[in-house]
Design a protein around this motif. Structure first.
Motif, PDB file in Angstrom:
ATOM      1  N   TYR A 171      79.253   4.585  51.785  1.00  0.00           N
ATOM      2  CA  TYR A 171      80.437   4.470  52.252  1.00  0.00           C
ATOM      3  C   TYR A 171      80.840   3.081  52.903  1.00  0.00           C
ATOM      4  O   TYR A 171      80.342   3.047  54.229  1.00  0.00           O
ATOM      5  CB  TYR A 171      80.861   5.778  53.206  1.00  0.00           C
ATOM      6  N   VAL A 172      81.619   2.332  52.673  1.00  0.00           N
ATOM      7  CA  VAL A 172      81.775   1.211  53.170  1.00  0.00           C
ATOM      8  C   VAL A 172      83.252   0.604  53.754  1.00  0.00           C
ATOM      9  O   VAL A 172      84.374   1.056  53.219  1.00  0.00           O
ATOM     10  CB  VAL A 172      81.720  -0.059  52.182  1.00  0.00           C
ATOM     11  N   VAL A 173      83.423   0.722  55.168  1.00  0.00           N
ATOM     12  CA  VAL A 173      84.767   0.794  55.624  1.00  0.00           C
ATOM     13  C   VAL A 173      84.792  -0.545  56.264  1.00  0.00           C
ATOM     14  O   VAL A 173      84.304  -1.068  57.064  1.00  0.00           O
ATOM     15  CB  VAL A 173      84.646   1.637  57.016  1.00  0.00           C
ATOM     16  N   LYS A 174      85.776  -1.344  55.895  1.00  0.00           N
ATOM     17  CA  LYS A 174      86.432  -2.727  56.284  1.00  0.00           C
ATOM     18  C   LYS A 174      87.215  -2.470  57.421  1.00  0.00           C
ATOM     19  O   LYS A 174      88.049  -1.652  57.515  1.00  0.00           O
ATOM     20  CB  LYS A 174      86.909  -3.421  55.249  1.00  0.00           C
ATOM     21  N   ARG A 175      87.112  -3.123  58.512  1.00  0.00           N
ATOM     22  CA  ARG A 175      88.123  -3.203  59.768  1.00  0.00           C
ATOM     23  C   ARG A 175      88.591  -4.518  60.156  1.00  0.00           C
ATOM     24  O   ARG A 175      88.043  -4.597  61.396  1.00  0.00           O
ATOM     25  CB  ARG A 175      87.173  -2.483  60.817  1.00  0.00           C
TER      26      ARG A 175
END
Length: 278
Positions: free
Chosen positions: A205-209
């Motif tokens: 799971y890759v969350v860009k912020r």
């Protein structure tokens, strides 16, 4: 081969359209560019890895131009043609954030995909927009599960809070269980919506912020991967798609999730400094 399934549309980029005065002229810089999340990913990846785009466009002159531009970027474009090519108006504010007015046109009516188009897929990438209409959703799901059965890896980009809410938590959970994606991409707002809807992503799971570190969750651990800050952001259109392209290309070359996320952030930086997608 990286195969990306989804939208190829025209983006009408309006720079300086953040504060519109109703009923009169509003000066702005307006550019017509190639768009569509799936097309963006395929184009961004093509310089580094063989890439194919699969989608549906209209039987019109706009489609001829868009497909030609995609092919000129090195993408193997396989398209169904019927109806009217979609368009999106993108209003870009002073800090590069976007508000989009979407008309997906023919892209929403993707029909059964020729199995030959995915026969050599090593990775299949799927923006969530492709699941917004029932016929397209069935075609995309069938193609992805067929490719996965032949050994391809699958990634899913949550893409849009509005699309997530329209599908709802139950449908998103069924989609996750059908696809069993190896990687799920989200930005911070999409990750918050997934939690709100009760959807626990599968796989990595890759969350860009934005300018904050990317959060990579894999094997029960979450790692913050630093990103370089971009001070002169012009337009964030396509930055998330460029990130996905960079991540996937690195992963196909043997990169681990954190290293692939770093590669994705580097490619995304180039999208922030230009109007429209890559």
């Amino acid at each position: 081969m990286l195969v990306v399934i989804g939208d190829l549309v025209a983006d009408l980029i309006v720079l300086g359209g953040a504060t519109l005065e109703r009923g009169t002229d509003n000066p702005a810089e307006v550019r017509l560019t190639r768009g569509g999340s799936a097309a963006n990913v395929a184009a961004a990846a093509a310089a580094q890895h063989p890439s194919r785009f699969i989608g549906r466009v209209g039987d019109d002159t706009l489609a001829i131009a868009l497909v030609g531009e995609l092919e000129a970027a090195g993408v193997d474009a396989q398209v169904q043609r019927h109806g009217r090519t979609g368009s999106i108006v993108v209003l870009v504010d002073a800090v590069g954030e976007r508000t989009m007015i979407t008309d997906r046109g023919a892209a929403a009516e993707l029909d059964r995909i020729d199995p030959e188009w995915i026969s050599d897929a090593a990775w299949v990438h799927l923006p969530l927009y492709g699941f917004a209409s029932p016929r397209s959703a069935r075609a995309v799901t069938d193609a992805a599960t067929h490719a996965a059965a032949r050994g391809a890896r699958v990634s899913l980009d949550l893409s849009s809070v509005a699309t997530m809410r329209a599908l709802g938590g139950e449908r998103l959970r069924r989609l996750r269980d059908e696809l069993e994606p190896d990687v799920v991409f989200a930005n911070a707002d999409e990750a918050a919506a997934a939690e709100e809807l009760g959807v626990a992503p599968a796989g990595v799971y890759v969350v860009k912020r934005g300018a904050e570190p990317v959060l990579v969750s894999a094997d029960g651990e979450t790692t913050a991967v630093p990103v370089d800050r971009v001070e002169d952001v012009l337009d964030s259109t396509g930055a998330g798609d460029a990130f996905a392209a960079g991540y996937i290309v690195a992963a196909l070359a043997g990169g681990d999730p954190c290293g692939s996320a770093r590669a994705g952030s580097v490619l995304a930086m180039s999208a922030l400094r230009r109007p429209g997608a890559l």
